[in-house]
Design a protein around this motif. Structure first.
Motif, PDB file in Angstrom:
ATOM      1  N   LYS A 200       0.882  -1.163   0.000  1.00  0.00           N
ATOM      2  CA  LYS A 200       0.000   0.000   0.000  1.00  0.00           C
ATOM      3  C   LYS A 200       0.926   1.221   0.000  1.00  0.00           C
ATOM      4  N   THR A 201       0.820   2.041  -1.017  1.00  0.00           N
ATOM      5  CA  THR A 201       1.746   3.157  -1.150  1.00  0.00           C
ATOM      6  C   THR A 201       1.009   4.355  -1.737  1.00  0.00           C
ATOM      7  N   LYS A 202       1.753   5.406  -2.020  1.00  0.00           N
ATOM      8  CA  LYS A 202       1.164   6.602  -2.606  1.00  0.00           C
ATOM      9  C   LYS A 202       1.946   7.019  -3.838  1.00  0.00           C
ATOM     10  N   VAL A 203       1.263   7.693  -4.732  1.00  0.00           N
ATOM     11  CA  VAL A 203       1.915   8.256  -5.909  1.00  0.00           C
ATOM     12  C   VAL A 203       2.661   9.507  -5.462  1.00  0.00           C
ATOM     13  N   ASP A 204       3.962   9.529  -5.728  1.00  0.00           N
ATOM     14  CA  ASP A 204       4.741  10.743  -5.458  1.00  0.00           C
ATOM     15  C   ASP A 204       4.466  11.748  -6.577  1.00  0.00           C
ATOM     16  N   TYR A 205       4.680  11.297  -7.805  1.00  0.00           N
ATOM     17  CA  TYR A 205       4.314  12.115  -8.955  1.00  0.00           C
ATOM     18  C   TYR A 205       4.155  11.230 -10.185  1.00  0.00           C
ATOM     19  N   PHE A 206       3.478  11.779 -11.187  1.00  0.00           N
ATOM     20  CA  PHE A 206       3.243  11.092 -12.457  1.00  0.00           C
ATOM     21  C   PHE A 206       3.926  11.888 -13.551  1.00  0.00           C
ATOM     22  N   GLN A 207       4.684  11.200 -14.409  1.00  0.00           N
ATOM     23  CA  GLN A 207       5.374  11.863 -15.512  1.00  0.00           C
ATOM     24  C   GLN A 207       4.870  11.276 -16.817  1.00  0.00           C
ATOM     25  N   ASN A 208       4.322  12.137 -17.653  1.00  0.00           N
ATOM     26  CA  ASN A 208       3.788  11.708 -18.931  1.00  0.00           C
ATOM     27  C   ASN A 208       4.551  12.417 -20.041  1.00  0.00           C
ATOM     28  N   TYR A 209       5.146  11.645 -20.919  1.00  0.00           N
ATOM     29  CA  TYR A 209       5.849  12.228 -22.063  1.00  0.00           C
ATOM     30  C   TYR A 209       4.890  12.257 -23.250  1.00  0.00           C
ATOM     31  N   GLU A 210       4.374  13.421 -23.548  1.00  0.00           N
ATOM     32  CA  GLU A 210       3.359  13.573 -24.594  1.00  0.00           C
ATOM     33  C   GLU A 210       3.849  13.104 -25.962  1.00  0.00           C
ATOM     34  N   GLU A 211       5.122  13.341 -26.251  1.00  0.00           N
ATOM     35  CA  GLU A 211       5.652  13.010 -27.568  1.00  0.00           C
ATOM     36  C   GLU A 211       5.857  11.504 -27.787  1.00  0.00           C
ATOM     37  N   SER A 212       5.774  10.730 -26.700  1.00  0.00           N
ATOM     38  CA  SER A 212       5.930   9.282 -26.861  1.00  0.00           C
ATOM     39  C   SER A 212       4.813   8.579 -26.085  1.00  0.00           C
ATOM     40  N   ASP A 213       4.824   7.287 -26.128  1.00  0.00           N
ATOM     41  CA  ASP A 213       3.845   6.502 -25.380  1.00  0.00           C
ATOM     42  C   ASP A 213       4.322   6.233 -23.954  1.00  0.00           C
ATOM     43  N   SER A 214       5.432   6.823 -23.575  1.00  0.00           N
ATOM     44  CA  SER A 214       6.037   6.534 -22.284  1.00  0.00           C
ATOM     45  C   SER A 214       5.457   7.413 -21.173  1.00  0.00           C
ATOM     46  N   ALA A 215       5.143   6.784 -20.056  1.00  0.00           N
ATOM     47  CA  ALA A 215       4.692   7.493 -18.859  1.00  0.00           C
ATOM     48  C   ALA A 215       5.069   6.629 -17.662  1.00  0.00           C
ATOM     49  N   TYR A 216       5.359   7.271 -16.559  1.00  0.00           N
ATOM     50  CA  TYR A 216       5.677   6.480 -15.366  1.00  0.00           C
ATOM     51  C   TYR A 216       5.154   7.144 -14.098  1.00  0.00           C
ATOM     52  N   LEU A 217       4.985   6.283 -13.095  1.00  0.00           N
ATOM     53  CA  LEU A 217       4.619   6.716 -11.752  1.00  0.00           C
ATOM     54  C   LEU A 217       5.856   6.645 -10.894  1.00  0.00           C
ATOM     55  N   ASN A 218       6.091   7.636 -10.098  1.00  0.00           N
ATOM     56  CA  ASN A 218       7.118   7.542  -9.064  1.00  0.00           C
ATOM     57  C   ASN A 218       6.376   7.352  -7.747  1.00  0.00           C
ATOM     58  N   LEU A 219       6.625   6.228  -7.092  1.00  0.00           N
ATOM     59  CA  LEU A 219       5.889   5.869  -5.886  1.00  0.00           C
ATOM     60  C   LEU A 219       6.671   6.258  -4.641  1.00  0.00           C
ATOM     61  N   ASP A 220       5.936   6.636  -3.627  1.00  0.00           N
ATOM     62  CA  ASP A 220       6.527   7.053  -2.359  1.00  0.00           C
ATOM     63  C   ASP A 220       6.370   5.901  -1.371  1.00  0.00           C
ATOM     64  N   PHE A 221       7.441   5.112  -1.211  1.00  0.00           N
ATOM     65  CA  PHE A 221       7.388   3.981  -0.285  1.00  0.00           C
ATOM     66  C   PHE A 221       7.444   4.497   1.152  1.00  0.00           C
ATOM     67  N   SER A 222       6.684   3.860   2.003  1.00  0.00           N
ATOM     68  CA  SER A 222       6.655   4.277   3.413  1.00  0.00           C
ATOM     69  C   SER A 222       7.926   3.878   4.149  1.00  0.00           C
ATOM     70  N   PHE A 223       8.729   3.031   3.570  1.00  0.00           N
ATOM     71  CA  PHE A 223       9.916   2.509   4.258  1.00  0.00           C
ATOM     72  C   PHE A 223      11.205   3.120   3.704  1.00  0.00           C
ATOM     73  N   ASN A 224      11.194   4.388   3.430  1.00  0.00           N
ATOM     74  CA  ASN A 224      12.383   5.023   2.858  1.00  0.00           C
ATOM     75  C   ASN A 224      13.339   5.597   3.900  1.00  0.00           C
ATOM     76  N   ILE A 225      13.095   5.290   5.165  1.00  0.00           N
ATOM     77  CA  ILE A 225      14.000   5.725   6.234  1.00  0.00           C
ATOM     78  C   ILE A 225      14.395   4.501   7.052  1.00  0.00           C
ATOM     79  N   PHE A 226      15.712   4.352   7.278  1.00  0.00           N
ATOM     80  CA  PHE A 226      16.225   3.244   8.071  1.00  0.00           C
ATOM     81  C   PHE A 226      16.877   3.829   9.316  1.00  0.00           C
ATOM     82  N   TYR A 227      16.267   3.598  10.461  1.00  0.00           N
ATOM     83  CA  TYR A 227      16.776   4.121  11.722  1.00  0.00           C
ATOM     84  C   TYR A 227      17.897   3.234  12.246  1.00  0.00           C
TER      85      TYR A 227
END
Length: 184
Positions: free
Chosen positions: A108-135
């Protein structure tokens, strides 16, 4: 209000204060012991700010997922990422859904941002993982910081986090640099 009621309310308040952290610890340990383990390969390390205090901020290669569904996707939108492993045994995202999948291991995660390249069929999601900090334990942070800096300078180094996943929740158990654990 009688003294007896005050004592009962005080006892309930004390029990609640003990229950909340105990439940958090139980949930954390339950994920570590029962969850499926994945190795999340870390992205190249930014040597200018890899540590803040007694923890390491991690970025993961697997946080970027190319999609054919061009959305709309919104920042902070809650999504579910099903997981698998690549040919080298590192975690990869198999797919991203807006609803909880009925089977398989998922985060279960959240979308950090969405990048869509209009000139191509390429698009990606950058996901924000909840476990990005290691104490880390304070006494071990200095040595771990040195090892982390040295590994960041070497492009041949492989760094990854061992992450247990259970019912959409994830917990990091350790971070490895070239197979050596930061916390032993």
């Amino acid at each position: 209000m009688s003294n007896k009621r005050i004592y009962v309310l005080l006892a309930l308040l004390i029990l609640l204060q003990l229950f909340v952290p105990a439940k958090m610890i139980y949930d954390h340990e339950s994920i570590l012991s029962k969850g499926e383990k994945f190795k999340f390969k870390t992205a190249p390390i930014d040597p200018s700010d890899p540590f803040r205090g007694k923890y390491i901020v991690l970025r993961f290669d697997a946080s970027r997922f190319y999609v054919t569904d061009k959305g709309p996707w919104y920042s902070n939108e809650e999504v579910y990422a099903t997981l698998g492993t690549d040919k080298d045994g590192f975690a990869k995202i198999n797919n991203v859904y807006r609803t909880k999948p009925e089977s398989g291991v998922y985060l279960k995660t959240k979308v950090d941002y969405f990048q869509n390249y209009e000139e191509s069929d390429s698009a990606y999601l950058n996901l924000d993982f909840s476990f990005n900090i290691f104490y880390m334990e304070e006494s071990k942070a200095g040595a771990a910081e040195t090892a982390y800096f040295e590994a960041s300078r070497d492009t041949n180094s492989v760094a990854y986090a061992s992450v247990s996943v259970l019912n959409g929740e994830a917990v990091i158990s350790n971070v490895y640099i070239n197979g050596v654990a930061l916390v032993k």
